[in-house]
Every structure is written in C-alpha cells, then in structure tokens.
Scaffold this motif. Sequence first.
Motif, PDB file in Angstrom:
ATOM      1  N   LEU A  18      -6.769   2.097 -12.491  1.00 49.56           N
ATOM      2  CA  LEU A  18      -6.210   1.762 -11.183  1.00 49.56           C
ATOM      3  C   LEU A  18      -7.115   2.352 -10.119  1.00 49.56           C
ATOM      4  O   LEU A  18      -7.489   3.517 -10.194  1.00 49.56           O
ATOM      5  CB  LEU A  18      -4.802   2.341 -11.044  1.00 49.56           C
ATOM      6  CG  LEU A  18      -3.807   1.906 -12.116  1.00 49.56           C
ATOM      7  CD1 LEU A  18      -2.579   2.778 -12.096  1.00 49.56           C
ATOM      8  CD2 LEU A  18      -3.431   0.462 -11.908  1.00 49.56           C
ATOM      9  N   LYS A  19      -7.449   1.537  -9.118  1.00 53.71           N
ATOM     10  CA  LYS A  19      -8.339   2.000  -8.061  1.00 53.71           C
ATOM     11  C   LYS A  19      -7.889   1.405  -6.739  1.00 53.71           C
ATOM     12  O   LYS A  19      -7.659   0.194  -6.651  1.00 53.71           O
ATOM     13  CB  LYS A  19      -9.779   1.584  -8.370  1.00 53.71           C
ATOM     14  CG  LYS A  19     -10.787   2.071  -7.355  1.00 53.71           C
ATOM     15  CD  LYS A  19     -12.199   1.648  -7.727  1.00 53.71           C
ATOM     16  CE  LYS A  19     -13.178   2.119  -6.670  1.00 53.71           C
ATOM     17  NZ  LYS A  19     -14.537   1.688  -6.945  1.00 53.71           N
ATOM     18  N   GLU A  20      -7.776   2.252  -5.731  1.00 52.99           N
ATOM     19  CA  GLU A  20      -7.421   1.747  -4.408  1.00 52.99           C
ATOM     20  C   GLU A  20      -8.620   1.003  -3.840  1.00 52.99           C
ATOM     21  O   GLU A  20      -9.753   1.465  -3.911  1.00 52.99           O
ATOM     22  CB  GLU A  20      -7.033   2.903  -3.486  1.00 52.99           C
ATOM     23  CG  GLU A  20      -6.520   2.420  -2.143  1.00 52.99           C
ATOM     24  CD  GLU A  20      -6.014   3.540  -1.249  1.00 52.99           C
ATOM     25  OE1 GLU A  20      -5.635   3.230  -0.116  1.00 52.99           O
ATOM     26  OE2 GLU A  20      -6.012   4.704  -1.677  1.00 52.99           O
ATOM     27  N   GLU A  25      -4.805  -1.657  -1.080  1.00 54.25           N
ATOM     28  CA  GLU A  25      -4.109  -2.188  -2.243  1.00 54.25           C
ATOM     29  C   GLU A  25      -4.705  -1.548  -3.498  1.00 54.25           C
ATOM     30  O   GLU A  25      -5.709  -0.862  -3.432  1.00 54.25           O
ATOM     31  CB  GLU A  25      -4.282  -3.705  -2.305  1.00 54.25           C
ATOM     32  CG  GLU A  25      -3.724  -4.423  -1.094  1.00 54.25           C
ATOM     33  CD  GLU A  25      -4.123  -5.890  -1.044  1.00 54.25           C
ATOM     34  OE1 GLU A  25      -3.436  -6.628  -0.347  1.00 54.25           O
ATOM     35  OE2 GLU A  25      -5.116  -6.281  -1.685  1.00 54.25           O
ATOM     36  N   THR A  26      -4.071  -1.806  -4.605  1.00 55.33           N
ATOM     37  CA  THR A  26      -4.557  -1.260  -5.872  1.00 55.33           C
ATOM     38  C   THR A  26      -5.183  -2.363  -6.710  1.00 55.33           C
ATOM     39  O   THR A  26      -4.582  -3.417  -6.912  1.00 55.33           O
ATOM     40  CB  THR A  26      -3.413  -0.601  -6.664  1.00 55.33           C
ATOM     41  OG1 THR A  26      -2.841   0.430  -5.855  1.00 55.33           O
ATOM     42  CG2 THR A  26      -3.903   0.005  -7.968  1.00 55.33           C
TER      43      THR A  26
END
Length: 71
Positions: A18-20, A25-26
């Motif tokens: 998971l990365k912003e 947003e993700t």
Amino acid sequence: QGKLFLKGIFDGYHSFHLKENEKGETTFNHNEKFTGFLVPLFQSTLKTKTIKDFEKMNTALKHEVESITKA
C-alpha cells in the motif's frame, strides 16, 4: 508465504503493498510469486483462474474500503 507439503514442491509468496499517491489516495499492489518444480504443471491455471480470482478479491476489497470511507 506458503508451501505444498515440503518447500520446493509448490511454493507461493503472496504480498500486498500500500502506498499513498500524489492525490492522497492509496495505490494497492497485489503480487504472488510461485516457485517449485510443480509450478510448470499449473502454469495455465495460474495464468487464468488464479489471476481472475485475485482480481475478484481485489475488486471486492476496493468496494469494501470505499464503502467504509464514504460512511
């Protein structure tokens, strides 16, 4: 990480990242790596049914997360 009976027969390494992103947003990345001497026997299934099942799971997860964030 999982294996079929003993390591080296049919092993799977499942990961989620998971990365912003720039929009706040993700971005979700879902990976699976299969190794072992039985993998070539299941290559067709892995490329069709397994990928479709992962896509269904990802879509269901997306809908669940979006329904929570809208509440």
